[in-house]
Design an enzyme around this catalytic site. Sequence first.
Site, PDB file in Angstrom:
ATOM      1  N   ASP A 223       0.849  -1.189   0.000  1.00 56.27           N
ATOM      2  CA  ASP A 223       0.000   0.000   0.000  1.00 56.27           C
ATOM      3  C   ASP A 223       0.886   1.241   0.000  1.00 56.27           C
ATOM      4  O   ASP A 223       2.117   1.145   0.128  1.00 56.27           O
ATOM      5  CB  ASP A 223      -0.930  -0.010   1.226  1.00 56.27           C
ATOM      6  CG  ASP A 223      -2.252   0.695   0.957  1.00 56.27           C
ATOM      7  OD1 ASP A 223      -2.249   1.757   0.304  1.00 56.27           O
ATOM      8  OD2 ASP A 223      -3.298   0.183   1.391  1.00 56.27           O
ATOM      9  N   GLY A 249       4.512   1.208  -1.628  1.00 52.94           N
ATOM     10  CA  GLY A 249       4.690   1.339  -3.066  1.00 52.94           C
ATOM     11  C   GLY A 249       3.442   1.808  -3.772  1.00 52.94           C
ATOM     12  O   GLY A 249       2.356   1.897  -3.197  1.00 52.94           O
ATOM     13  N   ASP A 250       3.636   2.120  -5.037  1.00 53.90           N
ATOM     14  CA  ASP A 250       2.588   2.552  -5.967  1.00 53.90           C
ATOM     15  C   ASP A 250       2.447   1.447  -6.995  1.00 53.90           C
ATOM     16  O   ASP A 250       3.408   1.114  -7.692  1.00 53.90           O
ATOM     17  CB  ASP A 250       3.040   3.867  -6.609  1.00 53.90           C
ATOM     18  CG  ASP A 250       2.158   4.346  -7.741  1.00 53.90           C
ATOM     19  OD1 ASP A 250       1.403   3.528  -8.307  1.00 53.90           O
ATOM     20  OD2 ASP A 250       2.239   5.539  -8.077  1.00 53.90           O
ATOM     21  N   PHE A 251       1.259   0.836  -7.072  1.00 54.52           N
ATOM     22  CA  PHE A 251       1.162  -0.374  -7.895  1.00 54.52           C
ATOM     23  C   PHE A 251       1.197  -0.123  -9.394  1.00 54.52           C
ATOM     24  O   PHE A 251       1.215  -1.049 -10.183  1.00 54.52           O
ATOM     25  CB  PHE A 251      -0.008  -1.268  -7.504  1.00 54.52           C
ATOM     26  CG  PHE A 251      -1.373  -0.626  -7.400  1.00 54.52           C
ATOM     27  CD1 PHE A 251      -1.818   0.326  -8.294  1.00 54.52           C
ATOM     28  CD2 PHE A 251      -2.230  -1.030  -6.382  1.00 54.52           C
ATOM     29  CE1 PHE A 251      -3.082   0.867  -8.192  1.00 54.52           C
ATOM     30  CE2 PHE A 251      -3.505  -0.495  -6.277  1.00 54.52           C
ATOM     31  CZ  PHE A 251      -3.931   0.462  -7.182  1.00 54.52           C
ATOM     32  N   HIS A 269     -12.037  -1.713  -9.782  1.00 55.87           N
ATOM     33  CA  HIS A 269     -13.111  -0.826 -10.228  1.00 55.87           C
ATOM     34  C   HIS A 269     -12.765   0.651 -10.031  1.00 55.87           C
ATOM     35  O   HIS A 269     -13.476   1.519 -10.537  1.00 55.87           O
ATOM     36  CB  HIS A 269     -14.436  -1.172  -9.533  1.00 55.87           C
ATOM     37  CG  HIS A 269     -14.553  -0.701  -8.112  1.00 55.87           C
ATOM     38  ND1 HIS A 269     -15.753  -0.575  -7.466  1.00 55.87           N
ATOM     39  CD2 HIS A 269     -13.606  -0.350  -7.194  1.00 55.87           C
ATOM     40  CE1 HIS A 269     -15.562  -0.146  -6.229  1.00 55.87           C
ATOM     41  NE2 HIS A 269     -14.265  -0.008  -6.046  1.00 55.87           N
TER      42      HIS A 269
END
Length: 376
Positions: A223, A249-251, A269
């Site tokens: 996250d 992190g940034d996915f 979504h």
Amino acid sequence: MLPAMAPTRDAVAGPRTGPPPAQTVAAPAVDETDPAGLLRLGLAFCESKALLSAVELGVFDALHETGSSDVDELVARLGLHPRAAGTFLDLLVRLGLLTRAAGRYANGPGAARHLVRGNGSPVRELLDRANRMHYAAWGGLADALRTGGRRPEADYSVMPRDPQRLRRFLNLMDALTTAIGPLLAEAVDWAAVRRVADVGGGRGHLLSYVLTAHPHLSGVVFDLPHNAGPFAEYVAARGLGDRMTFQPGDFFADPLPAADALIFGHVLHDWSPRRRAVLVRRAYDALADGGLLVVYEGLLGADAGEERLPRHPATREEQPDVSGDPVAALDMLLFGEGSSEYTERECRQLLGGAGFELLAVRPLGERDTLVVARKP
């Protein structure tokens, strides 16, 4: 998102920070030739706001503590003005939320079970969020329909700088996953899994249910960095610090965790179809052969054989699909840039297009669908 009696993840690229998925009830039949029916529908927000205001003011909490109170006692306890307090409480009685006997008010059965803080029901947290964000956002629906843009209330980029807002959001996410966690732990065959990662897992509430039910598992929450502190507090309180870790992190930009199974819960979504495909492909690339992708969403039921509303050709990828629940789809318009609800068929195609082999599609709780796929 929008509670209908009464649902998560950031506007910046990253884990689960959008609105929780909408939980709606079927709209009552309205005779369009009946002025009374139309007025009832148009003014339904009045009763909705009465309930939301009672939650905000702490009416149900106060009555839980006292058992029963008269008007004067509630005025003093809650800091209400005496001019309208009695009328307000009588409206809550008429709505079935309170009872009144001998001039004293008490919580009705539904309020006692679901609207008191700390009672374990997610309803209180959902309505609190509806009051703080969704009510104002839906007030700007006409503007959003003209511009196609989300409302200012949906700017999640300020959350890392507002600890109180972040904590409220995490409390809401925990309330939602309290119901889903035990079901997910039982619904998936975790026997061949050793390490599981919850992508956008907040402070680890959902993952804690899976690990508690399956002692052979270890886990990692992936996250945004601002959730590292809440995660550390939570896992220490649950006694899972030796089995759960946090990977910031940034996915969309950083490598996903190395794991035998990746969970995407109410994540996909939040993004446009194009960006959903990117995330699923990144999951495929991160998993070893035989690895599992576990997705749960409030998938829409319409399939390709049903009539669809046309999409504007210039922005085809970015338009929400409103073939299922229009309320849920409009909520995504208000709270996300390009986000949309999508159907079970679209989910199958999304996973298959990335190379996954579908293993199972089944209901998960009252409103979600669980989809489990494997990398061959």
